[in-house]
Design an enzyme around this catalytic site. Structure first.
Site, PDB file in Angstrom:
ATOM      1  N   ASP A  78      33.843  50.500  40.419  1.00 31.04           N
ATOM      2  CA  ASP A  78      34.140  49.080  40.566  1.00 31.04           C
ATOM      3  C   ASP A  78      32.842  48.271  40.592  1.00 31.04           C
ATOM      4  O   ASP A  78      31.828  48.730  41.120  1.00 31.04           O
ATOM      5  CB  ASP A  78      34.862  48.894  41.906  1.00 31.04           C
ATOM      6  CG  ASP A  78      35.686  47.649  41.930  1.00 31.04           C
ATOM      7  OD1 ASP A  78      36.918  47.781  41.883  1.00 31.04           O
ATOM      8  OD2 ASP A  78      35.101  46.548  41.987  1.00 31.04           O
ATOM      9  N   HIS A 113      42.549  45.955  42.598  1.00 31.99           N
ATOM     10  CA  HIS A 113      41.569  46.798  41.913  1.00 31.99           C
ATOM     11  C   HIS A 113      42.155  48.188  41.650  1.00 31.99           C
ATOM     12  O   HIS A 113      41.978  48.753  40.579  1.00 31.99           O
ATOM     13  CB  HIS A 113      40.288  46.906  42.750  1.00 31.99           C
ATOM     14  CG  HIS A 113      39.558  45.592  42.838  1.00 31.99           C
ATOM     15  ND1 HIS A 113      38.251  45.435  42.472  1.00 31.99           N
ATOM     16  CD2 HIS A 113      39.983  44.359  43.222  1.00 31.99           C
ATOM     17  CE1 HIS A 113      37.893  44.158  42.626  1.00 31.99           C
ATOM     18  NE2 HIS A 113      38.932  43.499  43.100  1.00 31.99           N
TER      19      HIS A 113
END
Ligand code: UDP
Length: 488
Positions: A125, A21
């Site tokens: 996120d 990520h």
């Protein structure tokens, strides 16, 4: 530089605590920065900051520390990333990430005070859904960034939100958001999701966080409009929000080969790996890797090795201890057939790379003909951007849905098996390798399709005067939208 270059503004980014990520967030920050003069601050925990710092060349990307003490959240000391956690403990870091809310609030308030107004937006996120509430209460916008593709993202968020597999005894089920005729299979779900019933610790984290993210002001997706039109159309309809497709977000070529790209030491010198590949024919080598944190079971590892040897095809295998053993521990010869490594070395059929390989360089080498992959989204993008077809072996997260799309929608993949629980034989491995690496027939067809996708990917990120690819236009549109929303 685009017309937006003169605009000033500040964007704060909040990635989830995992390499898969952090790296796309950094790539997204670079993309936005290339097209604007915005200040971009990536906010994350101290150890992840250290990690990012080594990968940042631009002075304009700022890093802000969010206080985090892993031991206070039931984690071992100095664990701020999924990477060093065994699968059974990974859920703990998800729950621990909820504690980033207070430090993120302080950071946004501090920026607001210093600059006289809140940042333009917080890009967070998909797993940090709580940022939506932070943004709303502090007078800014929240954009969700999914580091996965459109199809995989939709399947992932819809399954966690509806747990459709719990509503039937059948192995196959329909997933809300997909056409009625589409069927997903229980084996495409990770075992924690298969067992989830809404009250377990996985559901208690994922279901509410995903629902919060679905209430943000828009989504950015690391994909390319032209390569998965169905997935994106369905995702937009499901979310009823703008979805900007800005991919493929790949590490810049200048960082190729650098251990700093992911902060890992490759198990082989890059030069030695390239030299080995240079000695092989075009498209003759199979590359095998299960991503940054997965592995397969001991019996599967044995069968894979047997199948590789039987196939006679050349391969590079990034290999780690099998499931149940320390992934960073010593590799034992007993996990492979007797004398396997030595035979592969002497015959030059195969190169075993322990722990970590220079993946981008391998995939972009002309000798690489196919990729046996766990279908993590970064691996998928890296493979297809080089026109390399895939042998799918999804293991976790949304990988099973990615594989389904690669097979059914794109026609660039054959699935070997799924999960760590399946039983495979050397014969099965050999058969699939032969299909995918065949220079005629299905193998050839898959290669042609993968090459077309590579062209779409290149074009999407190209800008020639007024002519802009779809991903370039998407970033411009995203920037325009957040600037307009600031003005209203
Ligand atoms: N990677 C690498 N060498 C390895 C294994 C992985 O460089 O030996 C990189 C790979 O290029 C990709 C990332 O790690 O960028 C893995 O991301 P992906 O989304 O494919 O899978 P995940 O690790 O998140 O499961």
């Amino acid at each position: 530089m685009a017309e937006t270059a003169r605009n000033e503004g500040h964007i704060v980014m909040a990635p989830f605590l995992a390499h898969g990520h952090l790296i796309p967030f950094l790539a997204l920050a670079r993309q936005i920065q290339e097209r604007t003069s915005f200040t971009i601050t990536i906010a994350t925990t101290p150890l992840n900051i250290q990690h990012l710092r080594s990968a940042i060349s631009s002075n304009n990307i700022r890093l802000a520390e969010l206080t985090f003490n892993s031991t206070q959240h039931g984690l071992p000391p100095n664990i701020e990333n999924t990477e060093k956690l065994p699968l059974t403990d990974i859920i703990k870091i998800f729950h621990a990430s909820l504690n980033l809310e207070a430090p993120l609030r302080s950071l946004i308030s501090q920026i607001t005070q210093e600059e006289g107004h809140p940042p333009l937006c917080i890009i967070s996120d998909v797993f940090l859904g709580w940022v939506t509430n932070v943004a709303k209460s502090l007078g800014t916008k929240n954009i969700t960034f999914t580091t996965c593709g459109g199809y995989g993202t939709l399947a992932y968020i819809s399954i966690w939100s509806h747990l459709p597999h719990r509503k039937t005894d059948s192995d196959e089920f329909w997933v809300p958001g997909f056409p009625e005729s589409y069927r997903f299979h229980r084996t495409q779900l990770h075992r924690y999701l298969r067992a989830a019933d809404g009250s377990d610790s996985w559901s208690r984290f994922f279901t509410p966080q995903i629902e919060l993210s679905a209430r943000s002001d828009g989504w950015i997706c690391n994909t390319v409009e032209e390569i998965e039109p169905l997935g994106l159309q369905l995702l937009r309809k499901y979310l009823q929000l703008p979805v900007w497709t800005v991919g493929p977000l790949l590490p810049p070529a200048t960082l190729k080969g650098s251990k700093h790209r992911a902060g890992k030491e490759p198990g082989i010198a890059l030069e030695a790996c390239i030299e080995w590949l240079d000695s092989k024919d075009e498209s003759s080598v199979l590359y095998i890797s299960f991503g940054s944190q997965n592995t397969i079971s001991a019996s599967q590892m044995m069968a894979l090795a047997e199948g590789l040897e039987q196939s006679g095809k050349q391969f590079i295998w990034v290999i780690r201890p099998p499931f149940g053993f320390d992934l960073n521990g010593e590799f034992r010869a007993e996990w492979l057939p007797d004398g396997f490594e030595e035979r592969m070395r002497l015959s030059k059929q195969g190169l075993l790379v322990h722990k970590w390989g220079p993946q981008l360089e391998i995939l972009s080498h002309r000798s690489t003909g196919a990729f046996l992959s766990h279908c993590g989204w970064n691996s998928v993008l890296e493979s297809l951007s080089n026109g390399v077809p895939i042998i799918g072996w999804p293991l976790a997260a949304e990988q099973g849905y990615n594989a389904k799309m690669l097979v059914e929608e794109m026609g660039v993949c054959v699935e070997l098996t799924r999960n760590m629980e399946s039983v495979i034989s050397g014969e099965m491995v050999k058969k699939v390798i032969e299909i995918v690496m065949d220079q005629e027939g299905k193998g050839k067809e898959m290669k042609e399709k993968a090459n077309k996708i590579a062209v779409h990917m290149r074009e999407a990120t190209t800008e020639k005067g007024e002519e802009k690819g779809s991903s370039v236009r998407a970033i411009d549109d995203f920037v325009r939208t957040i600037l307009e929303s600031k003005a209203t």
